[in-house]
Design a protein around this motif. Structure first.
Motif, PDB file in Angstrom:
ATOM      1  N   LYS A  54      49.603  36.613  28.653  1.00  0.00           N
ATOM      2  CA  LYS A  54      50.184  36.911  27.269  1.00  0.00           C
ATOM      3  C   LYS A  54      51.105  35.623  26.920  1.00  0.00           C
ATOM      4  N   GLY A  55      50.594  34.902  25.939  1.00  0.00           N
ATOM      5  CA  GLY A  55      51.359  33.562  25.548  1.00  0.00           C
ATOM      6  C   GLY A  55      51.089  32.544  26.209  1.00  0.00           C
ATOM      7  N   CYS A  56      50.234  32.534  27.219  1.00  0.00           N
ATOM      8  CA  CYS A  56      49.671  31.288  27.935  1.00  0.00           C
ATOM      9  C   CYS A  56      48.629  30.944  27.013  1.00  0.00           C
ATOM     10  N   SER A  57      48.643  29.445  26.887  1.00  0.00           N
ATOM     11  CA  SER A  57      47.562  28.737  26.070  1.00  0.00           C
ATOM     12  C   SER A  57      47.038  27.665  27.102  1.00  0.00           C
ATOM     13  N   ALA A  58      47.295  27.444  28.600  1.00  0.00           N
ATOM     14  CA  ALA A  58      46.686  26.649  29.434  1.00  0.00           C
ATOM     15  C   ALA A  58      45.034  26.920  29.549  1.00  0.00           C
ATOM     16  N   PRO A  59      44.492  25.678  29.890  1.00  0.00           N
ATOM     17  CA  PRO A  59      43.020  26.082  30.184  1.00  0.00           C
ATOM     18  C   PRO A  59      42.945  26.805  31.456  1.00  0.00           C
ATOM     19  N   ALA A  60      41.765  27.537  31.363  1.00  0.00           N
ATOM     20  CA  ALA A  60      41.347  28.550  32.224  1.00  0.00           C
ATOM     21  C   ALA A  60      40.616  27.696  33.508  1.00  0.00           C
ATOM     22  N   THR A  61      40.752  28.008  34.488  1.00  0.00           N
ATOM     23  CA  THR A  61      39.858  27.408  35.813  1.00  0.00           C
ATOM     24  C   THR A  61      39.403  28.614  36.504  1.00  0.00           C
ATOM     25  N   ARG A  62      39.808  29.857  36.563  1.00  0.00           N
ATOM     26  CA  ARG A  62      39.345  31.114  37.261  1.00  0.00           C
ATOM     27  C   ARG A  62      38.942  31.922  36.438  1.00  0.00           C
ATOM     28  N   ALA A  63      38.011  32.940  37.025  1.00  0.00           N
ATOM     29  CA  ALA A  63      37.702  34.071  35.989  1.00  0.00           C
ATOM     30  C   ALA A  63      38.036  35.143  37.149  1.00  0.00           C
ATOM     31  N   LEU A  64      38.743  36.253  36.778  1.00  0.00           N
ATOM     32  CA  LEU A  64      38.713  37.511  37.508  1.00  0.00           C
ATOM     33  C   LEU A  64      38.268  38.296  37.175  1.00  0.00           C
ATOM     34  N   LEU A  65      37.029  38.832  37.671  1.00  0.00           N
ATOM     35  CA  LEU A  65      36.225  39.927  37.743  1.00  0.00           C
ATOM     36  C   LEU A  65      36.605  41.248  38.073  1.00  0.00           C
ATOM     37  N   TRP A  66      36.346  42.055  37.129  1.00  0.00           N
ATOM     38  CA  TRP A  66      36.982  43.621  37.293  1.00  0.00           C
ATOM     39  C   TRP A  66      36.465  44.481  36.457  1.00  0.00           C
ATOM     40  N   ASN A  67      36.474  45.990  36.625  1.00  0.00           N
ATOM     41  CA  ASN A  67      36.081  46.947  36.310  1.00  0.00           C
ATOM     42  C   ASN A  67      37.033  48.199  36.453  1.00  0.00           C
ATOM     43  N   ASN A  68      37.192  48.990  35.717  1.00  0.00           N
ATOM     44  CA  ASN A  68      37.873  50.414  35.868  1.00  0.00           C
ATOM     45  C   ASN A  68      36.880  51.431  36.161  1.00  0.00           C
ATOM     46  N   PRO A  69      36.988  52.048  37.269  1.00  0.00           N
ATOM     47  CA  PRO A  69      35.654  52.971  37.792  1.00  0.00           C
ATOM     48  C   PRO A  69      36.062  54.110  36.949  1.00  0.00           C
ATOM     49  N   ARG A  70      37.050  54.615  36.208  1.00  0.00           N
ATOM     50  CA  ARG A  70      36.917  55.556  35.203  1.00  0.00           C
ATOM     51  C   ARG A  70      36.461  55.418  33.969  1.00  0.00           C
ATOM     52  N   LEU A  71      36.151  54.058  33.440  1.00  0.00           N
ATOM     53  CA  LEU A  71      35.423  53.571  32.359  1.00  0.00           C
ATOM     54  C   LEU A  71      34.136  53.119  32.524  1.00  0.00           C
ATOM     55  N   HIS A  72      34.046  52.504  33.721  1.00  0.00           N
ATOM     56  CA  HIS A  72      32.735  51.360  33.926  1.00  0.00           C
ATOM     57  C   HIS A  72      31.976  51.731  34.986  1.00  0.00           C
ATOM     58  N   THR A  73      30.662  51.574  35.017  1.00  0.00           N
ATOM     59  CA  THR A  73      29.543  51.844  36.076  1.00  0.00           C
ATOM     60  C   THR A  73      29.929  50.770  37.099  1.00  0.00           C
ATOM     61  N   PRO A  74      29.647  51.323  38.414  1.00  0.00           N
ATOM     62  CA  PRO A  74      29.929  50.210  39.305  1.00  0.00           C
ATOM     63  C   PRO A  74      29.491  48.782  39.214  1.00  0.00           C
ATOM     64  N   GLU A  75      28.449  48.531  38.598  1.00  0.00           N
ATOM     65  CA  GLU A  75      27.831  47.127  38.414  1.00  0.00           C
ATOM     66  C   GLU A  75      28.542  46.464  37.198  1.00  0.00           C
ATOM     67  N   ARG A  76      29.371  47.044  36.409  1.00  0.00           N
ATOM     68  CA  ARG A  76      29.864  46.488  35.329  1.00  0.00           C
ATOM     69  C   ARG A  76      30.730  45.290  35.729  1.00  0.00           C
ATOM     70  N   ARG A  77      30.993  44.475  35.000  1.00  0.00           N
ATOM     71  CA  ARG A  77      32.209  43.324  35.083  1.00  0.00           C
ATOM     72  C   ARG A  77      32.635  42.893  33.854  1.00  0.00           C
ATOM     73  N   LYS A  78      33.942  42.937  33.878  1.00  0.00           N
ATOM     74  CA  LYS A  78      34.818  42.416  32.650  1.00  0.00           C
ATOM     75  C   LYS A  78      35.383  41.312  33.457  1.00  0.00           C
ATOM     76  N   ALA A  79      35.953  40.243  32.373  1.00  0.00           N
ATOM     77  CA  ALA A  79      36.408  38.992  33.126  1.00  0.00           C
ATOM     78  C   ALA A  79      37.859  38.723  32.209  1.00  0.00           C
ATOM     79  N   TRP A  80      38.785  38.481  33.153  1.00  0.00           N
ATOM     80  CA  TRP A  80      39.954  37.739  32.696  1.00  0.00           C
ATOM     81  C   TRP A  80      40.105  36.287  32.998  1.00  0.00           C
ATOM     82  N   LEU A  81      40.442  35.465  32.199  1.00  0.00           N
ATOM     83  CA  LEU A  81      40.430  34.159  32.671  1.00  0.00           C
ATOM     84  C   LEU A  81      41.904  33.771  32.951  1.00  0.00           C
TER      85      LEU A  81
END
Length: 70
Positions: free
Chosen positions: A10-37
């Protein structure tokens, strides 16, 4: 329009260098990946937030324009 992907913290405008891949097991199938930069300053805090909930699956290098979602 900018061709640089920015950090998801929140509030950051710096360039992303990493992708944090995640899923919420209550909402997503095990193979599903969402990404936060993340910039170097927020990689730890965003990763800790996801990790403490058991959502973080991987932390990979990000190149601008890459789509890490599955």
């Amino acid at each position: 329009m900018s061709d640089v992907d920015v950090c998801s913290a929140k509030g950051c405008s710096a360039p992303a260098t990493r992708a944090l891949l995640w899923n919420n097991p209550r909402l997503h199938t095990p193979e599903r990946r969402k990404a936060w930069l993340a910039c170097p300053d927020h990689q730890g805090s965003l990763g800790s937030f996801l990790g403490s909930r058991g959502f973080l699956k991987d932390d990979v290098e990000h190149e601008s324009g890459a789509d890490h979602t599955v």
